[in-house]
Design a protein around this motif. Structure first.
Motif, short mmCIF file in Angstrom:
data_model
loop_
_atom_site.label_atom_id
_atom_site.label_comp_id
_atom_site.label_asym_id
_atom_site.label_seq_id
_atom_site.Cartn_x
_atom_site.Cartn_y
_atom_site.Cartn_z
N THR A 1 -15.29 -29.39 29.07
CA THR A 1 -15.30 -27.93 29.09
C THR A 1 -15.74 -27.34 27.75
OG1 THR A 1 -12.98 -27.90 28.44
CG2 THR A 1 -13.43 -27.82 30.79
N HIS A 2 -15.85 -28.19 26.74
CA HIS A 2 -16.30 -27.78 25.41
C HIS A 2 -15.44 -26.68 24.79
CE1 HIS A 2 -19.79 -30.36 25.68
NE2 HIS A 2 -20.04 -29.84 26.87
N GLY A 3 -14.14 -26.80 24.99
CA GLY A 3 -13.17 -25.94 24.29
C GLY A 3 -13.55 -24.48 24.19
N GLU A 4 -13.49 -23.97 22.94
CA GLU A 4 -13.74 -22.55 22.70
C GLU A 4 -15.16 -22.13 23.07
OE1 GLU A 4 -11.44 -20.49 21.51
OE2 GLU A 4 -9.90 -21.77 20.59
N ASP A 5 -16.10 -23.06 22.96
CA ASP A 5 -17.50 -22.72 23.23
C ASP A 5 -17.78 -22.54 24.72
OD1 ASP A 5 -17.89 -23.00 20.55
OD2 ASP A 5 -18.54 -25.10 20.70
N GLY A 6 -17.09 -23.32 25.53
CA GLY A 6 -17.37 -23.30 26.95
C GLY A 6 -18.66 -24.05 27.25
N ILE A 7 -19.01 -24.09 28.52
CA ILE A 7 -20.27 -24.72 28.93
C ILE A 7 -21.34 -23.63 28.95
CG2 ILE A 7 -21.45 -26.08 30.70
CD1 ILE A 7 -18.67 -26.93 31.74
N GLN A 8 -22.35 -23.81 28.10
CA GLN A 8 -23.40 -22.79 28.01
C GLN A 8 -24.71 -23.34 28.56
OE1 GLN A 8 -22.77 -19.72 27.10
NE2 GLN A 8 -20.68 -20.02 26.34
N GLY A 9 -25.63 -22.43 28.80
CA GLY A 9 -26.97 -22.84 29.23
C GLY A 9 -27.01 -23.56 30.56
N VAL A 10 -26.19 -23.13 31.49
CA VAL A 10 -26.20 -23.73 32.83
C VAL A 10 -27.48 -23.30 33.55
CG1 VAL A 10 -25.01 -23.81 35.05
CG2 VAL A 10 -23.69 -23.63 32.92
N PRO A 11 -28.24 -24.29 34.06
CA PRO A 11 -29.48 -23.90 34.74
C PRO A 11 -29.17 -23.26 36.10
CG PRO A 11 -29.11 -26.26 34.97
CD PRO A 11 -28.02 -25.74 34.07
N ARG A 12 -29.89 -22.22 36.45
CA ARG A 12 -29.68 -21.61 37.76
C ARG A 12 -30.34 -22.44 38.85
NH1 ARG A 12 -30.77 -15.24 36.57
NH2 ARG A 12 -28.84 -14.82 35.44
#
Ligand SMILES: Nc1ncnc2c1ncn2[C@@H]1O[C@H](COP(=O)(O)OP(=O)(O)OP(=O)(O)O)[C@@H](O)[C@H]1O
Ligand SMILES: [Mg+2]
Lengths: 320, 255
Positions: free
Chosen positions: A141-152
Motif C-alpha cells: 500500500t506504500h504507507g503515506e504515499d499510497g499507490i500512485q500512477g494506477v493505469p486506467r
C-alpha cells in the motif's frame, strides 16, 4: 373483485416514484458533463455509490456502521494493486477488488452483527481502524504515499479510459448498476424481511426469522457495493491512498447519507453531490469546510432528520 | 408420546437476585386452551419469554412435544411451531396490514433470501393474507399502515400474523387487552376456532373470557404456581380468592 383491487395495490405497493426519480437522476447525469468537468463528476459518482451502499445497511437494515471506509479503502487498494502491480485490465481489477471487499464484509459482519446498537457501531469502527493500521504497515500500500500512477487501461481491451468523457460514462454505467442493485435489493423478498427486522426485530424472531443471517447478508451486500465504489474510485483517481481507509471517510459517508435522506433510494446520491461540491468549490476556505460540514451535520440531526430527499418525499407522501 | 405439548420442570428466572419465576412446573395438554393468570407482576410475561427463549432461564428445563428445547434459540422455537405474540402489540409499523401478514407467510414458504428478485413475487401471498385479515375482522384495513391503526386493531393484526405461520401451539400474551366488547367477542370466537387441532397457552386478565374459553387455568403469583384446574376449581380455591380472584372480582364491577 380482486382484479379491481389489483391496480390499487400496484399503486401503493410499488410506487413508480422511486423508479422515476432514478430515471430523472440518470438523465441528469448523462447530460451533466456538458456543464461540469467529467473527471470531477466521475469522482463524485464513486462517492455517491459509496453512500448508496452505506444507506442499504443503515436505511433499510437499521444498522449504523462506523467503519465503512474499511471496504471502500481496501477495495481501492486492491483495485489499484491489481491494475498497476498485476497489470490486470480495469474491469477485472474492479470486479476482483469488489469481491475482496465482499469477503472482508463477511468477516467484519460475522464479528459485529450479533451486537446491538452502539456496540455494533463500535465494533465496525474498531475493525476499520485495524484495517487502517494494516494499510499503514503492509508494503504494497506504500504507507503515506499510497499507490500512485494506477493505469486506467482499456475496458475489455477496447475502450480507452484515458479519455475523461469515456471514463465518466463507464463510471456512470457502474454507478447506475449499483443504484439499481440497491433498488432491487430493497424491493425484493429479502428486502421485505430486512425492513421487517429494522421495524421490529423481536417480532421478526418470533416469526421464526434467524435475523442475524439477514443482517449479515445485508452487511455483505453493502460492503460489496462499497467495494465497487472504492475500486472504481482507484481507477478514476489513478491512486489509492490512506484517506480512503481513514475513519473520516466512514464519517463522510454517514454525513452524505444523512444530508440526502436515509432510507431513500436517491437521497444519498444527492447528499454525496452536495458534500463533494462543497469540498471542491469551497476548498479555498480550507479548514472552514470541515466546520461547515459539522454545522450541516448538526442541523440535519436536529431539524431535518429525514434529509433533503426524505423531507420532500414526506411532504408529497411519496417514496423516492 | 406424551399428552403434553409443553412441559417445564423447575423453571426459574432470577433478575439480579430477585426471582421473577421460581420453580415452575407447567404442563399444557395438547389441543387444549390453557390460561395463565395472576396479578400484575406475577411473572406471566417472563414465563412466556422463557418458554420462547427470548430470555435464558436461570434453571430448569422446557420440553416441547417431547423434545428438550431449553437450549434452542428463539427463531428455531418458532420454526418448531411454537409461536408467541407480545403483550405490547408487536407489528411492523411502517408496513401495511397486508404486508405484516405477508412477512409471516413468506417465512413459511421460502424465497426470503432472494435479493435479486422483485418483491412482486410476494403477491402470491396476498390472497391468503387477505383471508387471514378477514378472519380477525380486519377486512378493509389491508392497505392501512399498521403503525396508524388503533390499538385493538393492532392486536387483531398481530393474531392474524401469528396465525399466518399455522403454528401447532400459540402463546398469546393478553391478546384482548385494550379491545372493546365486540372485538373481544370476535377474537374469543376466533381463538376457539383456531384452537381446534392446536394448543393454546394464553395470558388473560378478563376472567369472563378465561371462564368461557379455557380448559385449564394455572394461577401464578410472585413467580410461583399457586393453583391449577378448571375454572370452577380454581375460582373456589380460597388461596386463589385471597391472592387474586377476590381482589379482581371486588374491583371488577362488571365481572
Ligand atoms: N428484564 C427484567 N429485568 C428485571 N426485572 C424484570 C425484567 N422483566 C420483568 N421483571 C420483573 O419481573 C416481574 C414479573 O414481570 P412480568 O412482566 O413477567 O409480569 P406479568 O405477570 O406479565 O405482569 P403483567 O400482568 O403486568 O403483564 C416484575 O416484578 C418485573 O418487574
Ligand atoms: Mg405481562
Amino acid at each position: 373483485m380482486r382484479d379491481a383491487a389489483a391496480p390499487a395495490i400496484l399503486r401503493t405497493k410499488r410506487p413508480p416514484d422511486e423508479i422515476l426519480a432514478i430515471a430523472a437522476l440518470a438523465a441528469l447525469l448523462v447530460a451533466a458533463p456538458l456543464a461540469i468537468y467529467p473527471f470531477l463528476l466521475a469522482q463524485a459518482l464513486c462517492m455517491a455509490l459509496f453512500a448508496c451502499a452505506f444507506n442499504l445497511l443503515v436505511g433499510y437494515g437499521g444498522l449504523l456502521s462506523f467503519g465503512h471506509a474499511l471496504f471502500f479503502g481496501w477495495a481501492s487498494y486492491f483495485a489499484a494493486h491489481m491494475a498497476k502491480g498485476f497489470g490486470w485490465p480495469p474491469e477485472l481489477a474492479i470486479a476482483a477488488a469488489t469481491l475482496c471487499a465482499g469477503a472482508l464484509g463477511l468477516v467484519a459482519g460475522a464479528l459485529s452483527i450479533r451486537r446491538q446498537g452502539i456496540y455494533f457501531s463500535m465494533i465496525t469502527l474498531a475493525l476499520a481502524q485495524l484495517g487502517y493500521f494494516v494499510a499503514l504497515q503492509v508494503p504494497f500500500t506504500h504507507g503515506e504515499d499510497g499507490i500512485q500512477g494506477v493505469p486506467r487501461g482499456k475496458l475489455f481491451g477496447l475502450i480507452n479510459l484515458g479519455d475523461d468523457f469515456t471514463l465518466y460514462y463507464v463510471v456512470l454505467a457502474i454507478f447506475l448498476f449499483g443504484l439499481f442493485g440497491v433498488y432491487r435489493i430493497v424491493h425484493s423478498p429479502f428486502g421485505a424481511v430486512l425492513k421487517a427486522i429494522r421495524e421490529n426485530e423481536p417480532r421478526a424472531i418470533s416469526l421464526g426469522y434467524r435475523t442475524e443471517r439477514y443482517k449479515l447478508a445485508a452487511f455483505v451486500l453493502s460492503a460489496t457495493l462499497a467495494g465497487l465504489a472504492g475500486a472504481t474510485k482507484a481507477i478514476v483517481a489513478q491512486s489509492a491512498t490512506l484517506t480512503d481507509a481513514h475513519w473520516t471517510m466512514s464519517g463522510e459517508v454517514i454525513l452524505m447519507t444523512l444530508v440526502g435522506g436515509m432510507g431513500t433510494i436517491t437521497g444519498p446520491v444527492l447528499g454525496a453531490f452536495v458534500i463533494v461540491a462543497m469540498q471542491t468549490y469551497f476548498s479555498a476556505m480550507g479548514q472552514w469546510v470541515t466546520v461547515i460540514q459539522g454545522a450541516i451535520f448538526v442541523l440535519c440531526v436536529l431539524a431535518f432528520r429525514r434529509g433533503v430527499v426524505g423531507e420532500i418525499a414526506a411532504r408529497f407522501k411519496i417514496s423516492l | 408420546m406424551t399428552v403434553y405439548a409443553l412441559e417445564t420442570e423447575g423453571l426459574t428466572k432470577e433478575f439480579a437476585g430477585f426471582s421473577a419465576v421460581s420453580d415452575v412446573a407447567l404442563r399444557v395438554k395438547r389441543h387444549t386452551i390453557h390460561a395463565l393468570i395472576g396479578p400484575n407482576g406475577a411473572g406471566k410475561t417472563t414465563c412466556f419469554n422463557l418458554l420462547t427463549k427470548f430470555l435464558e432461564p436461570t434453571r430448569g428445563t422446557i420440553r416441547y412435544e417431547g423434545h428438550d428445547i431449553t437450549g434452542a434459540r428463539a427463531a428455531d422455537i418458532a420454526r418448531l411451531g411454537l409461536v408467541r405474540s407480545f403483550q405490547i402489540s408487536a407489528v411492523f409499523p411502517k408496513f401495511t396490514a397486508l404486508e405484516n401478514v405477508r412477512v409471516a407467510l413468506q417465512r413459511g414458504r421460502g424465497a426470503s433470501f432472494d435479493f435479486w428478485r422483485s418483491d412482486r413475487l410476494l403477491r402470491h401471498y396476498d390472497e391468503r393474507a387477505r383471508a387471514l385479515l378477514d378472519d380477525v375482522g380486519l377486512d378493509g384495513w389491508a392497505e392501512r399502515s399498521a403503525g396508524e391503526m388503533p390499538y385493538g386493531r393492532k392486536r387483531a393484526l398481530e393474531i392474524a400474523t401469528t396465525l399466518a405461520l399455522d403454528p401447532q401451539m400459540l402463546l398469546l400474551d393478553e391478546p384482548m387487552a385494550g379491545m372493546g366488547h365486540e372485538d373481544i367477542d370476535r377474537i374469543a370466537a376466533l381463538i376457539k376456532r383456531v384452537a381446534a387441532g392446536r394448543t393454546v397457552l394464553m395470558v388473560e386478565h378478563n376472567l369472563n373470557v378465561v371462564a368461557s374459553l379455557c380448559d385449564v387455568i394455572t394461577v401464578l403469583t410472585r413467580g410461583r404456581i399457586l393453583a391449577e384446574g378448571d375454572y370452577a376449581a380454581v375460582s373456589s380455591n380460597p388461596a386463589v380468592q385471597e391472592a387474586y380472584l377476590g381482589a379482581q372480582i371486588a374491583g371488577d364491577g362488571h365481572g
